[in-house]
Design a protein around this motif. Structure first.
Motif, short mmCIF file in Angstrom:
data_model
loop_
_atom_site.label_atom_id
_atom_site.label_comp_id
_atom_site.label_asym_id
_atom_site.label_seq_id
_atom_site.Cartn_x
_atom_site.Cartn_y
_atom_site.Cartn_z
N LYS A 470 7.59 31.43 44.93
CA LYS A 470 6.84 31.29 43.55
C LYS A 470 6.58 29.84 43.13
O LYS A 470 8.06 29.52 42.87
CB LYS A 470 6.71 31.80 42.77
CG LYS A 470 6.69 33.97 43.33
CD LYS A 470 6.58 35.07 41.81
CE LYS A 470 6.22 35.89 42.68
NZ LYS A 470 6.49 37.23 41.77
N LEU A 471 5.55 29.41 43.13
CA LEU A 471 5.89 27.80 42.04
C LEU A 471 6.26 27.87 40.90
O LEU A 471 4.80 28.35 40.82
CB LEU A 471 5.02 26.41 42.85
CG LEU A 471 5.17 26.65 45.06
CD1 LEU A 471 4.00 25.62 45.08
CD2 LEU A 471 6.23 26.57 45.58
N VAL A 472 6.96 27.91 39.72
CA VAL A 472 6.77 27.56 38.59
C VAL A 472 7.16 26.69 38.17
O VAL A 472 7.81 25.64 38.52
CB VAL A 472 8.28 29.09 38.57
CG1 VAL A 472 7.63 30.42 39.20
CG2 VAL A 472 9.26 28.76 38.35
N GLN A 473 6.93 26.31 36.25
CA GLN A 473 7.38 25.40 36.41
C GLN A 473 8.79 25.09 35.61
O GLN A 473 8.93 26.45 35.46
CB GLN A 473 6.07 25.38 34.50
CG GLN A 473 5.03 25.31 34.84
CD GLN A 473 4.16 25.30 33.97
OE1 GLN A 473 4.46 25.53 32.44
NE2 GLN A 473 2.78 24.48 33.90
N TYR A 474 9.01 24.57 35.62
CA TYR A 474 10.24 24.01 34.48
C TYR A 474 10.64 23.11 34.24
O TYR A 474 10.06 22.04 34.29
CB TYR A 474 11.69 23.83 37.04
CG TYR A 474 12.47 23.57 36.00
CD1 TYR A 474 13.79 24.36 35.91
CD2 TYR A 474 13.08 22.26 35.95
CE1 TYR A 474 14.86 24.34 35.75
CE2 TYR A 474 14.42 21.93 35.22
CZ TYR A 474 15.59 22.67 35.15
OH TYR A 474 16.22 22.18 35.19
N VAL A 487 8.19 18.56 32.29
CA VAL A 487 7.42 19.83 32.84
C VAL A 487 7.41 19.74 34.35
O VAL A 487 6.36 17.95 34.46
CB VAL A 487 5.95 20.84 32.43
CG1 VAL A 487 6.81 21.96 33.45
CG2 VAL A 487 6.87 21.53 30.80
N TRP A 489 7.55 21.22 38.87
CA TRP A 489 7.60 22.66 39.16
C TRP A 489 8.92 22.87 40.00
O TRP A 489 8.71 21.93 40.97
CB TRP A 489 6.14 22.95 39.58
CG TRP A 489 5.90 22.04 40.87
CD1 TRP A 489 4.72 21.15 41.19
CD2 TRP A 489 6.31 22.36 42.26
NE1 TRP A 489 4.74 20.52 42.09
CE2 TRP A 489 5.82 21.15 43.74
CE3 TRP A 489 7.05 22.98 42.79
CZ2 TRP A 489 5.76 20.67 44.27
CZ3 TRP A 489 7.25 22.72 44.20
CH2 TRP A 489 6.36 22.72 44.94
N LYS A 492 10.74 29.73 43.13
CA LYS A 492 11.59 30.58 42.54
C LYS A 492 11.96 31.07 43.62
O LYS A 492 10.37 31.87 44.14
CB LYS A 492 10.88 30.96 41.88
CG LYS A 492 12.17 31.88 40.85
CD LYS A 492 11.48 32.17 39.83
CE LYS A 492 12.13 33.42 39.01
NZ LYS A 492 11.64 34.76 38.05
N HIS A 510 -1.45 30.29 39.82
CA HIS A 510 0.90 30.70 40.46
C HIS A 510 0.39 31.10 41.79
O HIS A 510 0.78 31.98 42.35
CB HIS A 510 0.79 32.03 39.61
CG HIS A 510 0.26 32.77 37.92
ND1 HIS A 510 1.25 32.20 37.49
CD2 HIS A 510 -0.84 32.79 37.92
CE1 HIS A 510 0.62 32.31 35.66
NE2 HIS A 510 -0.74 32.98 36.57
N SER A 512 1.68 30.96 45.50
CA SER A 512 3.39 31.33 46.37
C SER A 512 3.05 30.82 47.76
O SER A 512 1.65 30.71 48.16
CB SER A 512 3.67 32.86 45.92
OG SER A 512 2.57 33.61 46.44
#
Length: 648
Positions: A470-474, A487, A489, A492, A510, A512
């Motif tokens: 999954k590609l998520v915000q960091y 922020v 990405w 995960k 969202h 992935s």
């Protein structure tokens, strides 16, 4: 004469005769018995993987018979010439057949209620009238109370005066429900007629003149193809694979592997189109009933097999290698159909990779190998491609073309009845609501196409797990935001443990990546080797899950499903689709919520698109492609196309 060289090879003419004679000798074939389905009964997977060319090959077949309206299933041991299993199907039905449809259609056409309805429309010559009973998918009609009943529904067409085919010659407003066993009409509904417009030429059989300035393009392989085929094993570049031509699924790839530094590494045990689902979107009963699960319902009653002959120079290059297929007739006898598949190389003038720096421009051209078939189901033609790349990528592609299903309407010009830029659908001559006017009086109804591909990936062996990256915000820690970035990405990795967790949908918000990772093999950086299913443009069903059509084709609810390998789970909507009530198929199997960790797992990928027709789709639809890729991810030590030659 074809021979069997591998356990997954297609059935041969000799084997079809053995199947027929074995069933007859044990009393299961009578004068009116129809062979509705004869397919290879695949042997145990582990036995296939351990098989060597000097080992014996045991062969079996799955057979479905239709006898006086009753359906039977059998497993025939071809090697020992005996019937291992024979039983009547309860609440399940054989696929529809040409013979059955023709006999029932002729009976329907002469029903007094149908004759009267045709007469009201000025049709008294029945010679060119065809009434077409179609498999009635279960939707809880009063006529469908008994699951043992073999129910069909449909309408009629009058092809008198047609130029080519009867696709625009529907007799409007006429609908019937029929019993396929008794060959009797149970109900006739007449919603009133609409005057038909003059027929449209479906296509130009001769071909037109080339546009001014058109120059010839010639592509030749004067030294022949650079692939080889040895007893069914295709070798091209570093790829090795087999395929058979199956009456229900079309081309079935098997034992796909790629040679890497002198070692043959497995990628996919088997890959094939598992099912097709085409629901139309019109509330009128004559069209609301148009819900087709083509693979399981129609592979026999549209011309003895799903895939059809190819045209050299149109479907495939003139230099392609063509393959015949051996299928069966409804009387159980085999027949050969030529040019059912083609295999060819091509270069499109695209780079495999390139880079420009101060020293110059560097890059390599590429070529690919294409295995192509065409499935024709009624009005639609689907070009089915498996494309192998020099970079280790397999591309699956579906090209939809053919003829739209249309209904006659009173509308001739949608600009009439327009007010303030808004169309008044109730105005005389106003626009059709559930389709698109593609010609005067011709409405092309909105519909969907869904294709389920069964992909038994074996990445460096059968023992795999499924990974969803999954590609998520960091959020960057506050002490590291000196340059204004707060922020970014990050990836995960998540590893779904069960079938329920592995139902995947494409989301732009969202995203992935879907990977099948080896449980035992790691690459040079320590990552497990894997292959990714990279989705292309696709869609999901807009119908609620409690709608009967959707229950029967539940695979269209998600773009990806993952199941543990189970040899009986081969068709996404179930084995017996005709009359099914949605009690079989991938949406049902996954309710078991079985483990998919460190085991042999199978991907079910859905290619889908919503088709709102346009004027340019008539009278012949230009081909529209949808693709997906199966591509290496940490599988190789470097770009496998890095050292390609300067000439493709």
């Amino acid at each position: 004469m074809p021979s069997v060289h591998h356990p997954l090879d297609a059935l041969t003419p000799q084997e079809y005769w053995t199947i027929y004679q074995t069933l007859r000798s044990e009393g299961h074939v009578h004068e009116k018995t129809l062979f509705a389905s004869v397919l290879l009964h695949e042997p145990d997977k582990q036995a296939v993987l351990q098989w060597t060319p000097d080992s014996p090959i045991d062969r079996k077949a799955d057979v479905v018979l239709l006898d006086e309206g009753k359906s039977y299933a059998a497993i025939v041991d071809i090697t020992s010439k005996k019937v291992d299993d024979f039983h009547a199907l309860k609440g399940e039905h054989a696929p529809y057949t040409d013979t059955e449809e023709h006999e029932v259609g002729e009976a329907i056409k002469h029903d007094p209620r149908i004759i009267e309805a045709l007469k009201k429309r000025g049709i008294t010559d029945l010679r060119h009238v065809e009434c077409y009973p179609e498999p009635a998918g279960y939707i809880a009609l009063p006529e469908q109370k008994d699951p043992e009943d073999r129910i069909a529904w449909g309408g009629c067409a009058d092809s008198e005066g047609a130029i080519s085919g009867s696709w625009d010659r529907e007799v409007s407003g006429l609908f019937f429900v029929a019993d396929m066993k008794t060959k009797k009409v149970l109900r006739v509904s007449d919603f009133g007629s609409v005057p038909r417009t003059p027929t449209t030429g479906i296509y130009d059989e001769v071909g037109g003149e080339a546009l001014p300035g058109t120059k010839p393009i010639t592509v030749m392989q004067t030294e022949g193809p650079s692939f080889t085929i040895d007893k069914g094993l295709v070798s091209w570049q570093n790829w090795r694979f087999r395929f058979r031509l199956d009456p229900r699924q079309g081309p079935v790839l098997s034992t796909v592997g790629i040679e890497d530094n002198g070692k043959l590494r497995s990628v996919m045990y088997e890959g094939a189109l598992s099912e097709m689902y085409v629901p139309y979107q019109d509330p009128e009963e004559t069209w609301n009933s148009h819900v087709f699960i083509d693979g399981g319902e129609y592979f026999m009653n549209t011309g003895l097999g799903l895939i059809k002959p190819l045209i050299a120079g149109v479907d495939c290059p003139d230099y392609a290698t063509f393959f015949s297929g051996f299928f069966y007739k409804e009387d159980g006898s085999p027949f050969e159909r030529p040019q059912l598949a083609c295999l060819f190389e091509r270069t499109k003038g695209d780079p495999a990779w390139r880079h420009s720096d101060p020293n110059g421009v560097f890059g390599r051209p590429t070529r690919e190998l294409v295995l192509r078939t065409v499935a024709t189901v009624g009005n639609y033609d689907y070009v089915l491609d498996w494309r192998f790349g020099q970079d280790g990528v397999i591309t699956g592609a579906v090209g939809a073309t053919g003829i739209l299903e249309v209904k006659p309407v009173s509308d001739t010009d949608v600009s009439k009845g327009m007010s303030d830029g808004l169309a008044d659908k109730n105005a005389p001559g106003g626009p059709v609501e559930f389709g698109h006017l593609v010609a005067p009086g011709t409405d092309a109804v909105n519909h969907d196409h869904f294709f389920s591909f069964r992909l038994d990936l074996d990445v460096d062996g059968p023992k795999n797990s499924f990974m969803a990256d999954k590609l998520v915000q960091y959020k960057i820690p506050s002490n590291k935001t000196d340059y204004g970035r707060h922020v970014i990405w990050a990836m995960k990795p998540t590893m779904p443990m069960t079938e329920s967790e592995a139902k995947m949908d494409i989301s732009l918000q969202h995203p992935s990546m879907w990977r099948f990772v080896s449980s035992d093999t790691k690459g040079p950086q320590g990552y497990p080797t894997s292959y990714e299913i990279m989705a292309g443009q696709t869609g999901t069903s807009l119908l609620p899950s409690d709608e009967w059509p959707q229950k029967r084709a539940g695979f269209s609810e998600h773009q990806l499903w993952v199941t543990p390998y189970e040899p009986t789970e081969r068709f996404a909507a179930g084995t017996y689709v005709s009359g099914s009530r949605g009690t079989d198929g991938v949406a049902i199997w996954t309710k078991k919520n079985r483990s998919i960790m460190d085991t042999d797992i199978v991907a079910w990928y859905t290619v889908g698109f919503h088709h709102t027709p346009r004027t340019e789709d008539w009278p012949q639809m230009p081909i529209m492609w949808h693709e997906f890729q199966i591509r290496p991810f940490d599988f190789f030590t470097k770009n496998p196309a890095l050292d390609l030659p300067m000439k493709p």
